[in-house]
Design an enzyme around this catalytic site. Structure first.
Site, PDB file in Angstrom:
ATOM      1  N   LYS A 115      26.423  40.286  39.737  1.00 56.87           N
ATOM      2  CA  LYS A 115      26.658  39.275  38.693  1.00 56.87           C
ATOM      3  C   LYS A 115      25.372  38.631  38.177  1.00 56.87           C
ATOM      4  CE  LYS A 115      31.375  37.640  39.407  1.00 56.87           C
ATOM      5  NZ  LYS A 115      32.222  36.471  39.676  1.00 56.87           N
ATOM      6  N   ASP A 130      34.670  33.243  33.976  1.00 58.28           N
ATOM      7  CA  ASP A 130      35.197  32.530  35.152  1.00 58.28           C
ATOM      8  C   ASP A 130      35.397  31.044  34.866  1.00 58.28           C
ATOM      9  OD1 ASP A 130      35.476  34.627  36.962  1.00 58.28           O
ATOM     10  OD2 ASP A 130      33.426  34.454  37.714  1.00 58.28           O
TER      11      ASP A 130
HETATM   12  P1  NDP Z   1      29.193  33.750  47.107  1.00 59.24           P
HETATM   13  O1  NDP Z   1      28.862  34.708  48.190  1.00 59.24           O
HETATM   14  O2  NDP Z   1      28.349  33.690  45.875  1.00 59.24           O
HETATM   15  O3  NDP Z   1      29.219  32.257  47.733  1.00 59.24           O
HETATM   16  C1  NDP Z   1      29.827  32.052  48.982  1.00 59.24           C
HETATM   17  C2  NDP Z   1      29.960  30.550  49.241  1.00 59.24           C
HETATM   18  O4  NDP Z   1      30.687  30.380  50.455  1.00 59.24           O
HETATM   19  C3  NDP Z   1      28.623  29.837  49.427  1.00 59.24           C
HETATM   20  O5  NDP Z   1      28.726  28.522  48.960  1.00 59.24           O
HETATM   21  C4  NDP Z   1      28.473  29.860  50.963  1.00 59.24           C
HETATM   22  O6  NDP Z   1      27.658  28.835  51.486  1.00 59.24           O
HETATM   23  C5  NDP Z   1      29.896  29.616  51.386  1.00 59.24           C
HETATM   24  N1  NDP Z   1      30.154  30.078  52.748  1.00 59.24           N
HETATM   25  C6  NDP Z   1      30.256  31.368  53.175  1.00 59.24           C
HETATM   26  N2  NDP Z   1      30.518  31.399  54.508  1.00 59.24           N
HETATM   27  C7  NDP Z   1      30.571  30.091  54.916  1.00 59.24           C
HETATM   28  C8  NDP Z   1      30.805  29.465  56.164  1.00 59.24           C
HETATM   29  N3  NDP Z   1      31.040  30.190  57.288  1.00 59.24           N
HETATM   30  N4  NDP Z   1      30.796  28.123  56.216  1.00 59.24           N
HETATM   31  C9  NDP Z   1      30.570  27.385  55.114  1.00 59.24           C
HETATM   32  N5  NDP Z   1      30.347  27.916  53.882  1.00 59.24           N
HETATM   33  C10 NDP Z   1      30.336  29.254  53.796  1.00 59.24           C
HETATM   34  O7  NDP Z   1      30.716  34.036  46.745  1.00 59.24           O
HETATM   35  P2  NDP Z   1      31.473  33.768  45.357  1.00 59.24           P
HETATM   36  O8  NDP Z   1      31.003  32.471  44.833  1.00 59.24           O
HETATM   37  O9  NDP Z   1      31.380  34.965  44.496  1.00 59.24           O
HETATM   38  O10 NDP Z   1      32.995  33.666  45.825  1.00 59.24           O
HETATM   39  C11 NDP Z   1      33.472  32.541  46.542  1.00 59.24           C
HETATM   40  C12 NDP Z   1      34.986  32.633  46.682  1.00 59.24           C
HETATM   41  O11 NDP Z   1      35.600  32.485  45.400  1.00 59.24           O
HETATM   42  C13 NDP Z   1      35.468  33.957  47.245  1.00 59.24           C
HETATM   43  O12 NDP Z   1      36.478  33.703  48.181  1.00 59.24           O
HETATM   44  C14 NDP Z   1      36.032  34.683  46.039  1.00 59.24           C
HETATM   45  O13 NDP Z   1      37.092  35.534  46.396  1.00 59.24           O
HETATM   46  C15 NDP Z   1      36.529  33.528  45.188  1.00 59.24           C
HETATM   47  N6  NDP Z   1      36.545  33.840  43.764  1.00 59.24           N
HETATM   48  C16 NDP Z   1      37.727  33.722  43.088  1.00 59.24           C
HETATM   49  C17 NDP Z   1      37.787  33.964  41.748  1.00 59.24           C
HETATM   50  C18 NDP Z   1      39.089  33.832  41.026  1.00 59.24           C
HETATM   51  O14 NDP Z   1      39.161  34.240  39.869  1.00 59.24           O
HETATM   52  N7  NDP Z   1      40.103  33.275  41.652  1.00 59.24           N
HETATM   53  C19 NDP Z   1      36.598  34.365  40.967  1.00 59.24           C
HETATM   54  C20 NDP Z   1      35.396  34.452  41.770  1.00 59.24           C
HETATM   55  C21 NDP Z   1      35.402  34.198  43.109  1.00 59.24           C
HETATM   56  P3  NDP Z   1      26.054  29.072  51.678  1.00 59.24           P
HETATM   57  O15 NDP Z   1      25.455  28.900  50.303  1.00 59.24           O
HETATM   58  O16 NDP Z   1      25.661  27.997  52.618  1.00 59.24           O
HETATM   59  O17 NDP Z   1      25.882  30.462  52.216  1.00 59.24           O
END
Ligand code: NDP
Length: 279
Positions: free
Chosen positions: A66, A102
């Site tokens: 992305k 989005d």
């Molecule tokens: P990214 O990988 O870009 O971001 C992941 C996020 O989750 C970061 O903020 C990360 O924190 C946090 N995170 C991951 N593991 C942990 C943990 N163990 N504890 C605390 N925080 C954690 O993912 P996306 O932004 O692309 O996607 C995020 C979610 O949104 C996904 O579940 C995805 O399926 C959903 N989504 C849904 C959409 C929809 O249309 N409904 C569209 C796009 C996404 P850190 O920065 O500290 O690593």
């Protein structure tokens, strides 16, 4: 000529965009095939070049491309530039335009449940790609304050800095780490809580305790599979209104469909295809 469109990611097998988009294309009789394109990061430049072909309508872009795809495109919409991520590419006669649906998809899902609570405070969990889209959407609507909370607090700070640059008039913006006591206070008084982290994808997985959430709060989890995350179950038990990520997923898909075809997306067909794919 049968045209092509598809989703690019790595991996991409999990995506339910193909059944949603193919159902929409078929419903409107558009002669196009929606494909899955698994492209490794090292092959992205060559793949983008191939998108300029006359039989390609465009693409959806998912993890991990992305952001990487941005400098490879000919133009970006203001939204994609502000968010810093592209989820939709349109092939406009060999010129590639990057867009991000989005944020608008999130707002349409929010509208379906009555819109943002006017003047209320919002808490956004996460600072990754999805959180960036939601953050940019929220600073454009009538909420009183936005607190971005992320495990990596520096990443939350970076998101808040980009939101300040995009919406200088929106003043009440704060970044916190998940262990910051200010987060507890914000949760106890928030009108809208959005989970944009990946926590909750595993059944029973919880990021935080919502025992003090107001009953009047609206809680949105961007996760759609499972349909009821632990956060949504906890919030529902508090009496809060809840919404999962399915409507946002379908609306962002519908907006992409509209960009590629210039046709009104058949929303009911797309919702039905999404539900069937997840059943
Ligand atoms: P990214 O990988 O870009 O971001 C992941 C996020 O989750 C970061 O903020 C990360 O924190 C946090 N995170 C991951 N593991 C942990 C943990 N163990 N504890 C605390 N925080 C954690 O993912 P996306 O932004 O692309 O996607 C995020 C979610 O949104 C996904 O579940 C995805 O399926 C959903 N989504 C849904 C959409 C929809 O249309 N409904 C569209 C796009 C996404 P850190 O920065 O500290 O690593």
């Amino acid at each position: 000529m049968t045209q092509r469109v598809g989703v690019v990611g790595y991996p991409v097998e999990h995506s339910i965009s193909p059944p949603i988009q193919q159902a929409a294309l078929d419903a409107l009789g558009v002669d196009a095939r929606y494909e899955r394109w698994a492209v490794a990061p090292a092959d992205l430049v060559a793949w983008v070049a191939g998108l300029r072909a006359a039989d390609v309508l465009g693409a959806n872009v998912t993890v991990p491309h992305k952001e990487a795809v941005l400098p490879l495109l000919d133009e970006l919409t203001d939204t994609a530039r502000a968010i810093g991520a592209v989820n939709t590419i349109v092939n406009d006669g060999g010129r590639l335009r990057g867009d991000n649906t989005d944020a608008a998809g999130f707002l349409r899902a929010l509208d379906d449940v009555g819109g943002p609570p006017p003047g209320g405070e919002a808490v956004l969990l996460g600072a990754g790609g999805a959180a960036r889209a939601v953050g940019h959407a929220l600073v454009g609507v009538d909420i009183g304050a936005l607190i971005v909370a992320n495990r990596d607090a520096a990443r939350a700070e970076r998101l808040v800095a980009s939101l300040r640059a995009a919406a200088p008039a929106f003043e009440r913006l704060t970044a916190v780490g998940l262990d910051d006591p200010a987060l507890d206070g914000a949760l106890a008084s928030c009108a809208l809580l959005v989970n944009a982290t990946t926590v909750g994808l595993q059944p029973g997985q919880r990021l935080l305790d919502v025992a003090h959430l107001p009953e009047s709060a609206l809680v949105i989890d961007l996760i759609y599979n499972p349909p009821v995350t632990a956060l949504l179950a906890d919030a529902e038990q508090r009496g809060a209104r809840v919404l999962n990520g399915l409507p946002m997923l379908v609306y962002q898909a519908a907006l992409a469909f509209e960009r590629w075809t210039g046709r009104q997306p058949p929303l009911e067909t797309m919702f039905a295809a999404a539900r069937a794919a997840l059943a």
